[in-house]
Design an enzyme around this catalytic site. Structure first.
Site, PDB file in Angstrom:
ATOM      1  N   HIS A 118       0.866  -1.182   0.000  1.00 39.95           N
ATOM      2  CA  HIS A 118       0.000   0.000   0.000  1.00 39.95           C
ATOM      3  C   HIS A 118       0.901   1.229   0.000  1.00 39.95           C
ATOM      4  CE1 HIS A 118      -3.688  -2.319   0.748  1.00 39.95           C
ATOM      5  NE2 HIS A 118      -2.874  -3.125   1.417  1.00 39.95           N
ATOM      6  N   LEU A 119       0.912   1.957  -1.123  1.00 43.23           N
ATOM      7  CA  LEU A 119       1.800   3.119  -1.234  1.00 43.23           C
ATOM      8  C   LEU A 119       1.042   4.424  -0.991  1.00 43.23           C
ATOM      9  CD1 LEU A 119       4.153   2.069  -4.166  1.00 43.23           C
ATOM     10  CD2 LEU A 119       4.397   1.677  -1.712  1.00 43.23           C
TER      11      LEU A 119
ATOM     12  N   HIS B 289      -2.711 -12.550   1.300  1.00 42.13           N
ATOM     13  CA  HIS B 289      -2.438 -12.607   2.742  1.00 42.13           C
ATOM     14  C   HIS B 289      -3.226 -13.666   3.520  1.00 42.13           C
ATOM     15  CE1 HIS B 289      -5.896  -9.965   2.651  1.00 42.13           C
ATOM     16  NE2 HIS B 289      -5.220  -8.878   2.405  1.00 42.13           N
TER      17      HIS B 289
ATOM     18  N   ASP C  86       2.181  -6.925   2.280  1.00 40.27           N
ATOM     19  CA  ASP C  86       1.005  -6.133   2.679  1.00 40.27           C
ATOM     20  C   ASP C  86       1.473  -4.898   3.468  1.00 40.27           C
ATOM     21  OD1 ASP C  86      -1.546  -5.212   3.027  1.00 40.27           O
ATOM     22  OD2 ASP C  86      -2.181  -6.769   4.426  1.00 40.27           O
TER      23      ASP C  86
ATOM     24  N   PHE D 170      -6.015  -0.625  10.514  1.00 35.07           N
ATOM     25  CA  PHE D 170      -5.333  -1.909  10.338  1.00 35.07           C
ATOM     26  C   PHE D 170      -4.062  -1.709   9.514  1.00 35.07           C
ATOM     27  CE2 PHE D 170      -9.837  -3.018  10.780  1.00 35.07           C
ATOM     28  CZ  PHE D 170      -9.796  -4.115  11.627  1.00 35.07           C
TER      29      PHE D 170
HETATM   30 ZN   LIG Z   1      -6.167  -7.062   2.179  1.00 35.71          ZN
END
Ligand SMILES: [Zn+2]
Lengths: 311, 415
Positions: B55-56, B225, B298, B316
């Site tokens: 996630h950037l 994941h 992740d 999260f």
């Molecule tokens: Zn996810």
């Protein structure tokens, strides 16, 4: 002076790190505090010069008043901070809030929060003695102490006593803290409620789970009704409130199955005629107002223990 | 431009060798030195790592991370290529946005960016995004990660359409209704802590459904994941039946369990949640027996203030792209062996995407990493390239740190 086997806990977040002797000492000391409340001038100078801050992210006027009076009766200065945790999350973190309050030279925190574990975070961020006044579903240690005190007042001792807790166990910090404390003090605990509100993982040594209320109260010396949030029905946990009342209401008919002379407790505030019938709540078995009175004494004892250091 | 890297070793070899890079490609091994010379100090050389799940946060959440910080962090973690997730603000469901991100990343010169794009418009799970245009723009995978695909029919349509384009669909496999308000693994620990639980069955139930849809469509499904033993068993069985499904596992699910939540620190709050020791061991077995195709981080950066909320309100996610390899090498290097571990970080991931397995043969793109497998160094979040300067592993002594990452013949990271 009592010798303790644990190192002195700095906080009362739950009962971890607290020896049974130390917990017993807090209950013993509450007798003295109770006598203070019977004096013409209900005030002692024990906490003079200290400032206690109540931080309530979740509204609970009764609990806040109980703590504030306890602190004031021991001559502490009291300030209170109220905020909803949702407004907090818009920018300022929990850490910012607590660090700011700590910078005002507050000596102790009393925290109520909707999230389990929030009191642990406050203790970490502030470094000051912190009392958990209820966090999420997790713990409400002073409630458990005042319940234990009330039962002890009745029976002299908790060893071998059977305590039954009926209602929404799943969402109840009162049930969790009571289970932990009462079993530590030698009581047997039965947790009872509809299966949707009774997590199987709570079973343990001296802790029995049952969905049948009659079975649950059999042999009970104390029966505690838990507050039922009516929104649990909308969330699908219950078929209907009448169905719940029929199965789990603490009332005279149910108490017939308990030990003769068994007492009834409720952490309050009550939904009369929902989780507990009005006649039982107001009847001779009820120790509900006693709990409120004892609550103040027990909280004085806790504050004294944490801030002055002797038990 | 020519670079010669001396004194490096190939995996499981003690012989120091020399590698020459020219114009972004590998020119060859053990040639006479020319151009800029870099001393490899005896490090192990491997194809640069490949990240399928990071996630950037750009566009829209640059306060958490942006392409510059995220791709620099990736390069520092030894990654040469990053597939980023589309749950940005706005969502990456627009071909122009895909093009803009790739262009910007190319100019930065850290790890390569290969964006994934949303499977459905706005990741709403209702209407397919413009999959063919997104692919043309450079999107390499479709996913609604960050959201779960609740509508089975829409997922079916997405798989069919993506399959016709030769593309993989990856899924955050979790039944949102069964997960409900869970913030950690449901079990004895969540009950003791009084935190709402997310049952393992939420993952297994959804994996079972998605495998059936993959079998129905014959399309390539990638399960992200995986965190539970049961869900991994379902994937293993599906593979044995010939269903075209692959899966990834994250380092945090292998190295941490729900016991880590006992301190109520939201640093350990992650979706799917940290599970039990039994799950972690089962996932490790999956890495060994080949039922897990690759490791993915992740990497999910957040601001410190967000993580300093309580367990219910904190977001999260764990930032991990800079420590993934050292963590895995230190904890599981002996069990897995270097070659298998590298495969999980490179070739296995490439195979999921249908890309050729990267090698360091002459003529191949010069995307490579040097790994110091022996020197122990603590995890120091303050030194992270990522904007998220906190880590569950802070202070842990790890070995296997990247010392040099080269992407397209350019030095993207050098320690
Ligand atoms: Zn996810």
């Amino acid at each position: 002076m009592t010798a303790f086997s644990d190192t002195r806990p700095r906080h009362l977040l739950d009962f971890q790190g607290w020896s049974t002797e130390r917990l017993t000492a807090i209950l013993d000391n509450a007798d003295t505090m109770l006598s203070v409340l019977d004096r013409p001038v209900r005030k002692v100078p024990a906490l003079q010069g200290l400032t206690v801050c109540t931080v309530f992210f979740e509204n609970s006027t009764r609990t806040r008043i109980s703590f504030e009076l306890a602190a004031r009766r021991m001559s502490a200065d009291v300030v209170s901070f109220a905020a909803s945790s949702s407004s907090l999350s818009k920018g300022e973190s929990l850490r910012d809030t607590i660090e700011t309050l700590t910078a005002y030279k507050v000596d102790a925190f009393i925290v109520r929060h909707e999230a389990s574990g929030a009191a642990h975070r406050v203790a970490q961020f502030s470094g000051k003695p912190t009392i958990n006044a209820g966090d999420g579903r997790r713990a409400h240690p002073t409630q458990a102490l005042l319940d234990a005190y009330t039962i002890r007042q009745e029976y002299g001792d908790l060893a071998g006593r059977n305590v039954t807790i009926i209602g929404d166990v799943r969402h109840s910090r009162v049930a969790r803290s009571n289970t932990e404390l009462l079993t530590r003090l030698g009581a047997n605990v039965t947790l009872c409620g509809p299966a949707t509100l009774l997590p199987r993982d709570l079973a343990g040594e001296r802790v029995t789970l049952t969905t049948d209320a009659r079975t649950a109260v059999k042999g009970a010396h104390t029966v505690m009704a838990l507050r039922l949030q009516t929104e649990r029905m909308d969330a699908g946990y219950l078929g209907s409130l009448p169905e719940y009342i029929q199965g789990y209401q603490v009332n005279e008919a149910l108490m017939e199955h308990a030990e003769p002379g068994a007492i009834v407790l409720h952490p309050g505030p009550m939904n009369r005629d929902l989780e507990i019938s009005a006649d039982t709540a107001d009847g001779p078995r009820s120790r509900i107002l006693k709990q409120v009175e004892n609550g103040q004494a027990v909280r004085m004892s806790v504050l004294y223990h944490l801030l002055v250091g002797r038990a | 431009m020519t670079i010669t890297i001396t004194n490096i070793r190939r995996p499981n070899s003690d012989t120091p060798e020399t590698l020459t890079i020219e114009n972004g490609l590998i020119k060859g091994w053990n040639l006479p030195a020319e151009g800029e010379t870099i001393d490899g100090n005896g490090a192990t050389v491997a194809p640069a790592l490949l990240e399928l799940h990071a996630h950037l946060r750009e566009p829209g959440q640059e306060v958490k991370e942006d392409l510059a910080s995220g791709l620099a962090a990736a390069a520092a973690g030894g990654y040469g290529t990053v597939v980023c997730m589309p749950n940005t603000s706005p969502v990456i469901d627009d071909p122009a946005l895909v093009r803009a991100l790739i262009e910007k990343a190319d100019a930065l010169g850290f790890a390569r960016l290969k964006p994934s794009a949303a499977l459905t418009k706005g990741q709403q799970g209702k209407q397919l995004a413009e999959l063919s245009l997104l692919r043309e723009a450079g999107a390499v995978m479709f996913t609604d990660d960050g959201r779960t695909n609740e509508d089975a029919r829409v997922l079916r349509l997405g798989l069919e359409y993506a399959h016709s384009l030769g593309m993989v669909v990856s899924v955050h496999a979790e039944d949102a209704t069964l997960r409900a308000d869970g913030v950690m693994n449901e079990g004895a620990v969540s009950e003791a802590l009084g935190l709402p639980g997310n049952p393992a069955a939420a993952e297994a139930a959804r994996v079972a459904r998605d495998i059936e849809i993959a079998a129905l469509t014959g399309a390539r499904l990638h399960v992200q994941h995986l965190s539970t033993a049961r869900a991994l068993d379902l994937v293993r069985d599906a593979k044995a039946r010939g269903v075209p499904v692959t899966c990834e596992v994250c380092p945090h699910h292998l190295t941490l369990t729900d016991e880590a939540l006992r301190g109520f620190d939201p640093m350990f709050k992650v979706a799917p949640p940290l599970r039990t020791q039994v799950d972690a061991e089962h996932l490790l077995a999956g890495l060994l027996d080949g039922s897990v195709d690759c490791l993915a981080t992740d990497h999910a950066p957040h601001t410190r203030a967000e993580k300093e909320q309580d367990m219910l309100h904190a977001p999260f996610g764990i930032p991990s792209i800079e420590v993934a390899f050292p963590l895995m090498w230190t904890q599981f290097g002996e069990v897995l062996g270097l070659e298998r571990l590298l495969h999980l970080f490179t070739g296995g991931a490439a195979r999921v995407m249908g890309w050729p397995e990267p090698t360091l043969d002459a003529g191949q793109p010069a995307d490579l990493v040097l790994l110091d497998l022996d020197t122990a160094r603590p995890v120091t979040p303050a030194e992270f390239r990522s904007k998220a300067k906190f880590s569950p592993w802070a202070g842990q002594e790890l070995r296997g740190w990247p010392t040099l990452t080269v992407v397209g013949g350019r030095v993207a990271y050098r320690r």
